[in-house]
Design an enzyme around this catalytic site. Sequence first.
Site, PDB file in Angstrom:
ATOM      1  N   HIS A 289       0.846  -1.179   0.000  1.00 39.37           N
ATOM      2  CA  HIS A 289       0.000   0.000   0.000  1.00 39.37           C
ATOM      3  C   HIS A 289       0.883   1.231   0.000  1.00 39.37           C
ATOM      4  O   HIS A 289       1.858   1.304   0.715  1.00 39.37           O
ATOM      5  CB  HIS A 289      -0.909   0.004   1.230  1.00 39.37           C
ATOM      6  CG  HIS A 289      -2.104   0.888   1.043  1.00 39.37           C
ATOM      7  ND1 HIS A 289      -3.296   0.419   0.567  1.00 39.37           N
ATOM      8  CD2 HIS A 289      -2.277   2.206   1.245  1.00 39.37           C
ATOM      9  CE1 HIS A 289      -4.161   1.416   0.490  1.00 39.37           C
ATOM     10  NE2 HIS A 289      -3.569   2.517   0.894  1.00 39.37           N
TER      11      HIS A 289
ATOM     12  N   ASP B 240     -13.757   3.191   7.443  1.00 37.68           N
ATOM     13  CA  ASP B 240     -12.687   3.855   6.694  1.00 37.68           C
ATOM     14  C   ASP B 240     -13.190   4.296   5.325  1.00 37.68           C
ATOM     15  O   ASP B 240     -12.888   5.397   4.873  1.00 37.68           O
ATOM     16  CB  ASP B 240     -11.461   2.948   6.518  1.00 37.68           C
ATOM     17  CG  ASP B 240     -10.470   3.586   5.558  1.00 37.68           C
ATOM     18  OD1 ASP B 240      -9.986   4.689   5.874  1.00 37.68           O
ATOM     19  OD2 ASP B 240     -10.237   3.039   4.466  1.00 37.68           O
TER      20      ASP B 240
ATOM     21  N   ARG C 203     -12.759  12.750   3.875  1.00 37.02           N
ATOM     22  CA  ARG C 203     -11.463  13.422   4.050  1.00 37.02           C
ATOM     23  C   ARG C 203     -10.969  14.012   2.737  1.00 37.02           C
ATOM     24  O   ARG C 203     -10.364  15.079   2.707  1.00 37.02           O
ATOM     25  CB  ARG C 203     -10.426  12.434   4.607  1.00 37.02           C
ATOM     26  CG  ARG C 203     -10.635  12.108   6.068  1.00 37.02           C
ATOM     27  CD  ARG C 203      -9.768  10.938   6.497  1.00 37.02           C
ATOM     28  NE  ARG C 203      -8.376  11.158   6.221  1.00 37.02           N
ATOM     29  CZ  ARG C 203      -7.535  10.204   5.780  1.00 37.02           C
ATOM     30  NH1 ARG C 203      -7.950   8.979   5.577  1.00 37.02           N
ATOM     31  NH2 ARG C 203      -6.275  10.497   5.552  1.00 37.02           N
TER      32      ARG C 203
ATOM     33  N   SER D 127      -6.290   4.520   8.396  1.00 38.00           N
ATOM     34  CA  SER D 127      -6.998   4.236   7.145  1.00 38.00           C
ATOM     35  C   SER D 127      -6.306   3.082   6.419  1.00 38.00           C
ATOM     36  O   SER D 127      -6.934   2.097   6.016  1.00 38.00           O
ATOM     37  CB  SER D 127      -7.009   5.502   6.277  1.00 38.00           C
ATOM     38  OG  SER D 127      -7.341   5.220   4.956  1.00 38.00           O
TER      39      SER D 127
ATOM     40  N   LYS E 121      -7.621  -1.169   6.444  1.00 36.40           N
ATOM     41  CA  LYS E 121      -7.949  -1.872   5.192  1.00 36.40           C
ATOM     42  C   LYS E 121      -7.100  -3.124   5.040  1.00 36.40           C
ATOM     43  O   LYS E 121      -7.586  -4.177   4.658  1.00 36.40           O
ATOM     44  CB  LYS E 121      -7.637  -0.969   3.996  1.00 36.40           C
ATOM     45  CG  LYS E 121      -8.684   0.061   3.710  1.00 36.40           C
ATOM     46  CD  LYS E 121      -8.459   0.658   2.334  1.00 36.40           C
ATOM     47  CE  LYS E 121      -7.405   1.728   2.321  1.00 36.40           C
ATOM     48  NZ  LYS E 121      -7.862   3.035   2.692  1.00 36.40           N
TER      49      LYS E 121
HETATM   50  N1  URA Z   1      -4.141   5.900   1.471  1.00 40.70           N
HETATM   51  C1  URA Z   1      -5.175   5.448   2.239  1.00 40.70           C
HETATM   52  O1  URA Z   1      -5.672   4.356   2.048  1.00 40.70           O
HETATM   53  N2  URA Z   1      -5.620   6.238   3.220  1.00 40.70           N
HETATM   54  C2  URA Z   1      -5.091   7.436   3.466  1.00 40.70           C
HETATM   55  O2  URA Z   1      -5.542   8.078   4.375  1.00 40.70           O
HETATM   56  C3  URA Z   1      -4.031   7.903   2.666  1.00 40.70           C
HETATM   57  C4  URA Z   1      -3.572   7.111   1.659  1.00 40.70           C
END
Ligand code: URA
Length: 434
Positions: free
Chosen positions: A82, A161, A168, A183, A187
């Site tokens: 990620h 989220d 956001r 966040s 995930k």
């Molecule tokens: N990627 C994400 O999944 N969440 C964030 O808050 C920033 C980048």
Amino acid sequence: MRIVDIIIKKRDKQELSSEEINFFIDEFAKGNVPDYQASAWAMAVLLNGMTPRETTTLTMAMVNSGEIIDLSDAVEIAVDKHSTGGVGDKTTLVVEPVVAACGLPVGKMSGRGLGFSGGTLDKMESVPGFRTDLDTEEFLKQLNEIGLVLTGQTGDLAPADGKLYALRDVTGTVPSMPLIASSIMSKKIAAGAHRIVLDVKLGLGAFMETEEEARVLAEIMVKIGDLAGRKTVALLSDMNQPLGVAVGNSLEVIEAIDTLKGKGPEDFYLHCLEVAAHMLHLGGKADSPKSAEKMVAQAIQDGSGLEMFRKLVIAQEGDVSYIDNPEKFLKANFIEEVLAPEEGYIKEINARKVGELSVELGAGRTKKTDPVDHAVGLMIHRNVGDYVKKGDLLATIHANQEEMVKYSREILLDTHKFSDAEVEPIPLFYGVID
Ligand code: URA
């Protein structure tokens, strides 16, 4: 307990208890907290921060707001990666198929664009028909059958989220360390990855501008991963200038295809090599990231990474003829070059300004409900440290409105800064945290 009291407490710089965080997220996930209260709370968190305990509690509250997938039945070890978000960051589109081609299954739930940074789902949806809404059953089946999935967060996974992320994006509450950490990690934990590689970006086009901030963010996320029993490694990578050349949805997919064919921009290829190598090492496929690099290079050279990308597109009902003939991607109405106004060494290409411009062109959203325009974007042909002569090609604008061409040209010229003296190239990576 009242939601407004929790907002006030954070506004007044106090530490929230675990009960308060759990209550807030639980009510928010159930739809009992209106967007204006959730946005006010997110802004209070952005301004006043959270302790590591609050951040971990927030992460687990978001994980527990929905289903938690167990991938162990589908595969022995699933890795995931990620990125914290950047400009021109199409790394997932290359590293996931390459890693899967090297025999390590990858099941990834990706996000949409956030602020000035692009999102993998928006990019993949440039391929007509490509589905980003697989349900859990389809996710597991595909992971088991082809070893590669790239889909959106299902409504059932960390739904708190999913809702907060969309808010956001449009309320100026993205660049908050605890909100980003929770966040991303919620995930990843909910989606069941056993091992996680985090690409933590730093610089002008990242949510964390300094190395120090990025390091703290990386450390928090690695710690949360370990607490949740998911081995996690974070790479600190540069995002002062755009990664690769293409910025914009279909332009980035085309660049990813080129890279899978061994014809991508060098900086982007080297970035992918490092991220993929860490995934293979963490997944137990190589003794060291260095030795894994050879596997990655081989999967690009022999075309097995590209073949895996094709399989992914076919499995998710995308039109694979676009991968085979990228010239089929819809083109913008106006494609215009920007030439160097002077001779010299490039000392800055402000990635944030490039990302913001691509959003203004329509490649990202300014309101939660905005559609994205897959054809528009920018090609940034040079890197910091390059020497250019007056009239050399700096950038290409892909716009759908004529008035955006002149505007984009002005911004791009302002975004490129020149120096008479030689300028050092910017490093791709600043370190690894594990
Ligand atoms: N990627 C994400 O999944 N969440 C964030 O808050 C920033 C980048």
